[in-house]
Write a protein that holds these residues in place. Sequence first.
Motif, PDB file in Angstrom:
ATOM      1  N   ILE A  72      -7.146  24.459  23.153  1.00 25.12           N
ATOM      2  CA  ILE A  72      -7.071  25.378  24.291  1.00 25.12           C
ATOM      3  C   ILE A  72      -8.361  25.393  25.113  1.00 25.12           C
ATOM      4  O   ILE A  72      -8.322  25.172  26.332  1.00 25.12           O
ATOM      5  N   PRO A  73      -9.530  25.647  24.514  1.00 26.34           N
ATOM      6  CA  PRO A  73     -10.744  25.636  25.348  1.00 26.34           C
ATOM      7  C   PRO A  73     -11.037  24.272  25.957  1.00 26.34           C
ATOM      8  O   PRO A  73     -11.495  24.187  27.099  1.00 26.34           O
ATOM      9  N   MET A  74     -10.785  23.195  25.214  1.00 27.06           N
ATOM     10  CA  MET A  74     -11.033  21.864  25.757  1.00 27.06           C
ATOM     11  C   MET A  74     -10.242  21.625  27.033  1.00 27.06           C
ATOM     12  O   MET A  74     -10.742  21.037  28.000  1.00 27.06           O
ATOM     13  N   MET A  75      -8.994  22.093  27.059  1.00 25.23           N
ATOM     14  CA  MET A  75      -8.135  21.873  28.213  1.00 25.23           C
ATOM     15  C   MET A  75      -8.446  22.833  29.357  1.00 25.23           C
ATOM     16  O   MET A  75      -7.974  22.649  30.472  1.00 25.23           O
ATOM     17  N   LEU A  76      -9.242  23.860  29.068  1.00 25.02           N
ATOM     18  CA  LEU A  76      -9.604  24.832  30.101  1.00 25.02           C
ATOM     19  C   LEU A  76     -10.917  24.504  30.804  1.00 25.02           C
ATOM     20  O   LEU A  76     -11.166  24.990  31.904  1.00 25.02           O
ATOM     21  N   TYR A  77     -11.759  23.678  30.181  1.00 26.87           N
ATOM     22  CA  TYR A  77     -13.099  23.438  30.708  1.00 26.87           C
ATOM     23  C   TYR A  77     -13.090  22.918  32.148  1.00 26.87           C
ATOM     24  O   TYR A  77     -13.977  23.241  32.933  1.00 26.87           O
ATOM     25  N   GLY A  78     -12.110  22.098  32.484  1.00 22.53           N
ATOM     26  CA  GLY A  78     -12.106  21.488  33.813  1.00 22.53           C
ATOM     27  C   GLY A  78     -11.180  22.151  34.806  1.00 22.53           C
ATOM     28  O   GLY A  78     -10.966  21.630  35.904  1.00 22.53           O
ATOM     29  N   CYS A  79     -10.627  23.305  34.450  1.00 19.45           N
ATOM     30  CA  CYS A  79      -9.656  23.968  35.327  1.00 19.45           C
ATOM     31  C   CYS A  79     -10.352  24.785  36.412  1.00 19.45           C
ATOM     32  O   CYS A  79     -11.491  25.211  36.261  1.00 19.45           O
ATOM     33  N   THR A  80      -9.616  25.020  37.493  1.00 17.68           N
ATOM     34  CA  THR A  80     -10.065  25.930  38.538  1.00 17.68           C
ATOM     35  C   THR A  80      -9.068  27.074  38.639  1.00 17.68           C
ATOM     36  O   THR A  80      -7.896  26.913  38.291  1.00 17.68           O
ATOM     37  N   PHE A  81      -9.519  28.218  39.131  1.00 13.53           N
ATOM     38  CA  PHE A  81      -8.694  29.418  39.082  1.00 13.53           C
ATOM     39  C   PHE A  81      -8.674  30.116  40.429  1.00 13.53           C
ATOM     40  O   PHE A  81      -9.637  30.080  41.190  1.00 13.53           O
ATOM     41  N   SER A  82      -7.545  30.778  40.720  1.00  9.83           N
ATOM     42  CA  SER A  82      -7.359  31.452  42.006  1.00  9.83           C
ATOM     43  C   SER A  82      -7.496  32.958  41.841  1.00  9.83           C
ATOM     44  O   SER A  82      -7.345  33.500  40.745  1.00  9.83           O
ATOM     45  N   ARG A  83      -7.735  33.648  42.967  1.00 10.23           N
ATOM     46  CA  ARG A  83      -7.904  35.086  42.946  1.00 10.23           C
ATOM     47  C   ARG A  83      -6.572  35.811  42.717  1.00 10.23           C
ATOM     48  O   ARG A  83      -6.551  36.964  42.302  1.00 10.23           O
ATOM     49  N   GLY A  84      -5.471  35.136  42.993  1.00 10.84           N
ATOM     50  CA  GLY A  84      -4.170  35.790  42.866  1.00 10.84           C
ATOM     51  C   GLY A  84      -3.585  35.731  41.470  1.00 10.84           C
ATOM     52  O   GLY A  84      -2.428  36.102  41.268  1.00 10.84           O
ATOM     53  N   THR A 225     -16.963  23.507  21.790  1.00 12.42           N
ATOM     54  CA  THR A 225     -15.701  24.080  21.326  1.00 12.42           C
ATOM     55  C   THR A 225     -15.866  24.774  19.989  1.00 12.42           C
ATOM     56  O   THR A 225     -15.273  25.837  19.749  1.00 12.42           O
ATOM     57  N   ALA A 226     -16.670  24.206  19.104  1.00 16.10           N
ATOM     58  CA  ALA A 226     -16.930  24.840  17.807  1.00 16.10           C
ATOM     59  C   ALA A 226     -17.577  26.211  17.995  1.00 16.10           C
ATOM     60  O   ALA A 226     -17.242  27.179  17.299  1.00 16.10           O
ATOM     61  N   VAL A 227     -18.506  26.300  18.946  1.00 15.89           N
ATOM     62  CA  VAL A 227     -19.151  27.586  19.229  1.00 15.89           C
ATOM     63  C   VAL A 227     -18.144  28.582  19.772  1.00 15.89           C
ATOM     64  O   VAL A 227     -18.106  29.749  19.359  1.00 15.89           O
ATOM     65  N   VAL A 228     -17.290  28.143  20.706  1.00 17.02           N
ATOM     66  CA  VAL A 228     -16.260  29.015  21.299  1.00 17.02           C
ATOM     67  C   VAL A 228     -15.330  29.550  20.211  1.00 17.02           C
ATOM     68  O   VAL A 228     -15.029  30.745  20.158  1.00 17.02           O
ATOM     69  N   VAL A 229     -14.868  28.668  19.335  1.00 20.74           N
ATOM     70  CA  VAL A 229     -13.937  29.069  18.269  1.00 20.74           C
ATOM     71  C   VAL A 229     -14.620  30.013  17.290  1.00 20.74           C
ATOM     72  O   VAL A 229     -14.035  31.023  16.865  1.00 20.74           O
ATOM     73  N   ALA A 230     -15.868  29.719  16.922  1.00 21.64           N
ATOM     74  CA  ALA A 230     -16.588  30.554  15.964  1.00 21.64           C
ATOM     75  C   ALA A 230     -16.821  31.960  16.520  1.00 21.64           C
ATOM     76  O   ALA A 230     -16.610  32.966  15.821  1.00 21.64           O
ATOM     77  N   VAL A 231     -17.258  32.044  17.770  1.00 24.52           N
ATOM     78  CA  VAL A 231     -17.486  33.352  18.383  1.00 24.52           C
ATOM     79  C   VAL A 231     -16.170  34.120  18.497  1.00 24.52           C
ATOM     80  O   VAL A 231     -16.106  35.325  18.203  1.00 24.52           O
ATOM     81  N   LEU A 255     -13.339  32.702  26.850  1.00 21.46           N
ATOM     82  CA  LEU A 255     -14.556  31.897  26.759  1.00 21.46           C
ATOM     83  C   LEU A 255     -14.358  30.507  27.352  1.00 21.46           C
ATOM     84  O   LEU A 255     -15.271  29.941  27.959  1.00 21.46           O
ATOM     85  N   GLY A 256     -13.155  29.952  27.184  1.00 22.32           N
ATOM     86  CA  GLY A 256     -12.862  28.651  27.790  1.00 22.32           C
ATOM     87  C   GLY A 256     -12.931  28.723  29.304  1.00 22.32           C
ATOM     88  O   GLY A 256     -13.490  27.829  29.967  1.00 22.32           O
ATOM     89  N   VAL A 257     -12.364  29.796  29.863  1.00 19.91           N
ATOM     90  CA  VAL A 257     -12.418  30.001  31.314  1.00 19.91           C
ATOM     91  C   VAL A 257     -13.862  30.222  31.762  1.00 19.91           C
ATOM     92  O   VAL A 257     -14.316  29.660  32.771  1.00 19.91           O
TER      93      VAL A 257
END
Length: 387
Positions: A72-84, A225-231, A255-257
């Motif tokens: 999940i976080p790996m696939m989120l690292y390169g995403c962009t997000f909208s205000r809506g 990713t290990a840090v994200v999962v651990a936290v 955290l991925g976002v």
Amino acid sequence: MGIVNYAVLLVMFFVVPAGVVWLCRRYRPLGQLGPIMVLYAIGMVIGNLPFIPSEIAVLQEFLPNVLIPLAIPMMLYGCTFSRGEARLQCKIVASGFLATCLAVTIGYMLFGRNIEQGAEVGGIITGMYTGGTLNAAALQAIFKINSESFVLINSYDIIISFTYFVFLFSVGIKLFRRLYGERQQTEETLDNRPQGAAEASESNPYQRLFTREGGRQLLRILGLTAVVVAVSAGVALLFAEQWFMVVFILMITTLGVACSFARRVREMDLSYDVGMYLIYIFSLTIASMADFSNLDLRGGINQLAFMVVAVFLSLFFHAIGCRALRVDADSMMISSVAFINSPPFVPMASAAMRNKRALVTGLGAGIVGYAAGNHIGVLMAHLLQML
């Protein structure tokens, strides 16, 4: 011998997806099906082979619990997000929950009345198809449904979920996009990476992993990713056990976002491909759980029909609701997957649709489903008892 069996099965789960990806790129008919559908079919065959070692059950339980939090976080690292996004979430959650409640009510009227504790079973199905198996297990304890009925519910869910996936991933994606009047997703939507990297990945998504630069980037991806999962796990452990999964998925997603806003993270353009390969392994593993040898279709025909109506009618109502609320087809479909199959299946749906931007939409809807599924299930059981 047990260690050897574990080693052989692990190699199978990790290597077969590589072969399938290669075949899908080489042979057009397989490429049109996509690696996930092919892996699902192979997994179904593997799960029903008589000579598969019993050790596979341990890996079937272990691998999904490890692969999804990493993917999940790996696939989120390169995403962009909208205000809506928040407004969109409100629309799809309202449509999805209402669609499931309507579908379960109709299924109960047609078939649920003919099964033991039908109203309570309807409540469990509602929680399952707005949240996930976690909610179904909690509702089973609340309603004190006998274990045989609950096993039957989960067994039928395997068949129905697979049928749902086959429909959605084979014809449903094109069908709903056409009905919604939307064209195929653009290259910008499919991939937010720099043009050169995207083209290299399209020609061979995993070739760069075997270079020095790719290997270094892989280490950075795994470390972050290990840090994200651990936290995320650490924060989730602060809550009650029944809330662990909800908080865990929420933290991983958040955290991925958050990491995606860092330029150095977005420049790790291999992160999506690595996460996608974990989803391929996940698909093969999940499909291998489908053991049809112990299913009693005749003995529980009303139960099976009840659940079929709940799944496919909820998809139909959700499609109508989202169309009325002017929600796009991809957001409708990925939120349907989140409700019916739970958040761990969202990355797989995002990959099948080739739309990375839908990933957060689906995860957000699934998290809300996790949180609200028990409450909606209890409410539905009481309402069905009045009918």
